[in-house]
Each structure stands twice: as C-alpha cells, then as structure tokens.
Design an enzyme around this catalytic site. Sequence first.
Site, PDB file in Angstrom:
ATOM      1  N   CYS A  89      -4.843   9.890  -7.399  1.00 18.94           N
ATOM      2  CA  CYS A  89      -5.167  11.253  -6.961  1.00 18.94           C
ATOM      3  C   CYS A  89      -4.132  12.269  -7.451  1.00 18.94           C
ATOM      4  O   CYS A  89      -4.134  12.641  -8.607  1.00 18.94           O
ATOM      5  CB  CYS A  89      -5.335  11.278  -5.438  1.00 18.94           C
ATOM      6  SG  CYS A  89      -6.265  12.724  -4.855  1.00 18.94           S
TER       7      CYS A  89
ATOM      8  N   HIS B 266      -9.406   7.013  -4.126  1.00 13.65           N
ATOM      9  CA  HIS B 266      -8.405   6.271  -3.358  1.00 13.65           C
ATOM     10  C   HIS B 266      -8.839   4.812  -3.191  1.00 13.65           C
ATOM     11  O   HIS B 266      -9.713   4.507  -2.369  1.00 13.65           O
ATOM     12  CB  HIS B 266      -8.205   6.918  -1.986  1.00 13.65           C
ATOM     13  CG  HIS B 266      -7.486   8.229  -2.051  1.00 13.65           C
ATOM     14  ND1 HIS B 266      -6.120   8.338  -1.942  1.00 13.65           N
ATOM     15  CD2 HIS B 266      -7.952   9.493  -2.231  1.00 13.65           C
ATOM     16  CE1 HIS B 266      -5.763   9.600  -2.050  1.00 13.65           C
ATOM     17  NE2 HIS B 266      -6.850  10.332  -2.232  1.00 13.65           N
TER      18      HIS B 266
ATOM     19  N   GLU C  73      -7.196   2.503  -1.821  1.00 18.26           N
ATOM     20  CA  GLU C  73      -6.593   1.906  -0.629  1.00 18.26           C
ATOM     21  C   GLU C  73      -7.447   2.018   0.620  1.00 18.26           C
ATOM     22  O   GLU C  73      -7.225   1.288   1.597  1.00 18.26           O
ATOM     23  CB  GLU C  73      -5.204   2.534  -0.369  1.00 18.26           C
ATOM     24  CG  GLU C  73      -5.219   3.996   0.013  1.00 18.26           C
ATOM     25  CD  GLU C  73      -5.172   4.950  -1.168  1.00 18.26           C
ATOM     26  OE1 GLU C  73      -4.744   6.100  -0.984  1.00 18.26           O
ATOM     27  OE2 GLU C  73      -5.567   4.545  -2.280  1.00 18.26           O
TER      28      GLU C  73
ATOM     29  N   SER D  12      12.130  -8.001  24.482  1.00 13.86           N
ATOM     30  CA  SER D  12      11.209  -7.242  25.320  1.00 13.86           C
ATOM     31  C   SER D  12      10.112  -8.123  25.900  1.00 13.86           C
ATOM     32  O   SER D  12       9.385  -7.693  26.788  1.00 13.86           O
ATOM     33  CB  SER D  12      10.561  -6.128  24.492  1.00 13.86           C
ATOM     34  OG  SER D  12       9.692  -6.680  23.508  1.00 13.86           O
ATOM     35  N   GLY D  13       9.980  -9.332  25.373  1.00 11.78           N
ATOM     36  CA  GLY D  13       8.853 -10.181  25.761  1.00 11.78           C
ATOM     37  C   GLY D  13       7.677 -10.023  24.833  1.00 11.78           C
ATOM     38  O   GLY D  13       6.700 -10.768  24.912  1.00 11.78           O
ATOM     39  N   GLY D  14       7.760  -9.029  23.930  1.00 12.51           N
ATOM     40  CA  GLY D  14       6.682  -8.786  22.992  1.00 12.51           C
ATOM     41  C   GLY D  14       6.811  -9.597  21.721  1.00 12.51           C
ATOM     42  O   GLY D  14       7.771 -10.355  21.521  1.00 12.51           O
ATOM     43  N   VAL D  15       5.843  -9.426  20.836  1.00 12.58           N
ATOM     44  CA  VAL D  15       5.781 -10.207  19.607  1.00 12.58           C
ATOM     45  C   VAL D  15       6.960  -9.910  18.688  1.00 12.58           C
ATOM     46  O   VAL D  15       7.609 -10.821  18.165  1.00 12.58           O
ATOM     47  CB  VAL D  15       4.451  -9.932  18.867  1.00 12.58           C
ATOM     48  CG1 VAL D  15       4.403 -10.684  17.544  1.00 12.58           C
ATOM     49  CG2 VAL D  15       3.268 -10.323  19.742  1.00 12.58           C
ATOM     50  N   ASP D  16       7.253  -8.628  18.484  1.00  9.07           N
ATOM     51  CA  ASP D  16       8.253  -8.239  17.490  1.00  9.07           C
ATOM     52  C   ASP D  16       9.634  -8.798  17.810  1.00  9.07           C
ATOM     53  O   ASP D  16      10.273  -9.434  16.968  1.00  9.07           O
ATOM     54  CB  ASP D  16       8.323  -6.717  17.368  1.00  9.07           C
ATOM     55  CG  ASP D  16       6.989  -6.096  16.989  1.00  9.07           C
ATOM     56  OD1 ASP D  16       6.154  -6.809  16.414  1.00  9.07           O
ATOM     57  OD2 ASP D  16       6.780  -4.909  17.288  1.00  9.07           O
ATOM     58  N   SER D  17      10.122  -8.554  19.025  1.00  7.80           N
ATOM     59  CA  SER D  17      11.468  -9.002  19.363  1.00  7.80           C
ATOM     60  C   SER D  17      11.540 -10.529  19.423  1.00  7.80           C
ATOM     61  O   SER D  17      12.568 -11.125  19.081  1.00  7.80           O
ATOM     62  CB  SER D  17      11.933  -8.387  20.685  1.00  7.80           C
ATOM     63  OG  SER D  17      11.148  -8.832  21.775  1.00  7.80           O
TER      64      SER D  17
END
Length: 511
Positions: free
Chosen positions: A80, A168, A170, A222-227
């Site tokens: 573009c 585009h 993407e 944190s108990g989450g996926v990332d940490s």
Amino acid sequence: MQQHNVLILDFGSQYTQLIARRVRELNIYCEIHPYNNPPKNASEFKAIILSGSPNSVRGENVLHPDVSEVRGKKPLLAVCYGAQYLAHFSGGKVAPSNTREYGRANLSFIKNNEPFFENIFKGSQVWMSHSDTIKELPENGVLLASTTDVENAAYKIEGEETYGIQFHPEVYHTKDGKQLLENFLVKIAGVAQTWTADSFVEGTVASIKKTVGKDKVVLGLSGGVDSTVAAVLLHKAIGKNLYCIFVNNGLLRKNEFESVLTQYEGMGLNVKGVDASERFLTALAGLSDPEKKRKAIGNAFIEVFDDEAHQIKEVTWLAQGTIYPDVIESVSVNGGPSATIKSHHNVGGLPDFMKLKIVEPLKMIFKDEVRRVGASMGIDSELLGRHPFPGPGLAIRILSDITPEKVRILQEVDAIFINGLREDGLYDKVWQAGAMLLPVNSVGVMGDERTYEKVVALRAVESTDGMTADWVNLPYEFLQKTSNKIINQVKGVNRVVYDISSKPPATIEWE
C-alpha cells in the site's frame, strides 16, 4: 537468539501487526520496527516488508524511509503506502483516486508464470484501503496484477527482488493473502520456515542462560498464562535461582489468591504468596481516571517487588510476562508512528531506586504463540486455556473509584458469570470474559420495594491474539439464567447488560 528472518518497517498502518501475525503463521520469525528507526542489523534480515500508512506520499508530512541499504540487495515487499512510496520516488506517479478505494476487490488480471502469484488465480478477492493510487509504475516497473478499478494493483522492479502491492495481504478479506506472503518469503526470498514453539523454547532458554548466567531472578506470577509460561521458561534456564512471587493486590477474582497458590504446587517452582491487598486499595483510594489507576497499581507492584527483592540476597533481575501486544499497545512500536492505545503496568521500565535489570522472555510473541510454547513444555492444558485477565485486575473493570464494597460486588458477579460459562460448556469457546461495574445506578423493583442499585455489563469476546476481537453471541438462555442469578444473589446489583462491541472500534476492556 532469533534467526533474523523478516523485518517489517512500520509506517503507522492499523494493519502492521497483522502482517507480523500472518508471517508468524508461516513459521517464519519477524520483527516490527519503525520506518525511521530500523535496527542496526537490518542487513542481517533475509527479507523486508514495508507496511501501509494513513499518510500520503504526496503530503507535506511524507514518511521517508531509508531503504538504500536493503533495496536491490534484499527481497523487498512494499504494501500500500510502501508501494506508493517506491513508485512516487522512483520515477512513477501517484495521484488521488477519483473515489476512495476501500473494501473488497477482485484481481481481473494476473501476469502469467509469475512466482509472486503462484497458486493465485484471476478473480481472487483482495482488500483495498487507500485514497491515493499508482497512476504510473516506477522506473523498470513491470505490471503483475490489476483489479477492475486499480490498474497497477501489483508490480515488480526489473532486476531486483522488489515487489509492490496496493492491496493488503495481511487481512482475512484478502483470500489468498497468506499464499502471496508465502510465495514472496519462501519461494522468492528463500526464508526457512523454522519458527516453531520448540525452536523458540530452545533459543529462549539458551538466551536466558547467556544473559542471566548464575544471577538470581525475581518474577511476579499472576496465575495467568503469560507469567506461568515465562516462569517455566526461566526455570528451565536457571532452576533454583528463580524466585516467584504471587501478589494479592485485592483486585483478583473471587478466591483466586488461594486457588492460584494451590495450582503452582507440584510444578517445581519456588513460589511465595504475598497479601498486599490493603497496600493497593490504599494507593487506589479516590482515583477514577483509568490511566491514574494503572499507574498507581504499577507503582504499588514495583514497591512490593522491591520489598520482596530485598529479602532475597543478591537478586539482580526482575522477570515479567510481557507479550508482544502489551508492547505494541503501550508504546508507539519501538518509538515509531503507530498510535499508543493504553499503558500496561508491566511495560516501560523501572524507577531508578529499584536496581534490578529486566528480563522479558515472551515480549516478542503473541498470546496464541505463548500457549503453543507452554504446550511444548508440557504445561497443563487447563492452565494454558485460562482466559486472559488484565494485570490491573478488577480495578479497570470498576469504572469509577475503587472501594472494598465495589470489589466485593464485582467479584461476586464475575464468579457467577465465569462459573456459568464453565458449567454450560461455553468457557473454552470464549477467548476472554469478564464483568464491568458501571458508574451508574438504575431504578429497579424487588418485591414491593423500589431499588436504586448498580448496573453491571458482561463482556465475552473471541480472538486469536487480542489485537482484534469479536463479541461472542452467547445463547439467550444462558444470558437470561446468568442475569437472574446475579440480580438475585449479588446484593447491590439490579440490572445486567451485555456488551456487543467488537475491537476495533472498542477495546476488550472498558478502561
């Protein structure tokens, strides 16, 4: 650590991050950098992609990239604005379109025997989004494709591996966009498709060992996926030198502090639970502005970590579960032209008084990639399937000042909603869900009494990586049952609404 495969130069397009997503889906590593601040090792990348932009190459504020070091030497794909830029400043002509070219179009012409369009055929749908158009190709330009309204929809430069496209690839609306990117990156640029979860784990662990060595690292769980994934990666690299801290900021889900600590038992991680609820609630007292709340929570986290770090002898690193969307949304990507949306409590560095260096093993990957990395390391699928939960917790789901009573109300509402999703088999069909406590009261009737109580909004979205999201069409029967439970069981709430906004234009969280 990374194979320097694909460099994406960002001109501020709303779609730049989608380019990275599509490239990663091809098992090819890529990085986004601003057009005006490319990496010093740009010549080490095997292919370059120029993004689109809301700017015009004909305007006063034209964005001028310096591509002299890579053009003609590396395969280059200009999308573009990038395609218009190459045309405008290389002997071609760009002019305003008679009408804004936006939306679906179909390729009416494709040059025969062209590797760039291999396995893509006449009639293929593409997505246009521009107000200027290329009237004349650049010097040595060869037409590759057209649509009914856009003659120069794609071109290449003779004698170079340089390609320009007006559409585009993407976005999902370009049906063969992934095929086109594969043609360019794999068949033309010869980039190896070796970017996998296993290769990421291997490379990241090696990088952590090299960077951190025998130093001690403190990580906030944190108990989450990332940490959790970050913790397991670090544990693989440095073992007992990783010290994990799980902080109760008083803004977690109902009973989450206890359940998360139990969850980490048996994972081999060294985890300490710290109840700092009063500290956070005191820091938030009287604050209603979303950014001020985020900053207050971030500062409180830093203070807690500083206190805890001082109890660990010779700790020198703070690890964080920052992922790529956090970085993208918190800052204009690496100082570039993309818009800042919001700040994140775990992005942006540490104050001078805290003498810890930062290690962020996940900062260059998206949420779905984090889950794949976790699965490759054998982390329990139930844990990896947990919905994302904002770092500031319920503070940014209470749309006003924070009080213990408001936290109690929202915890009760959230528990009914999330548990209901699980009970009805809907939890895994939703990417993220939560409840918002609105800063309004509404009139209601309970029995023979008039009430004037709080309104809560339920939110459930489906997404791949959090960059875009659609609201989930939950069954009416489920919403009716959940609403009845909330109003009957949560004192202080007499009205429930359901959020049917997608991202964009809305965000997933309300603050």
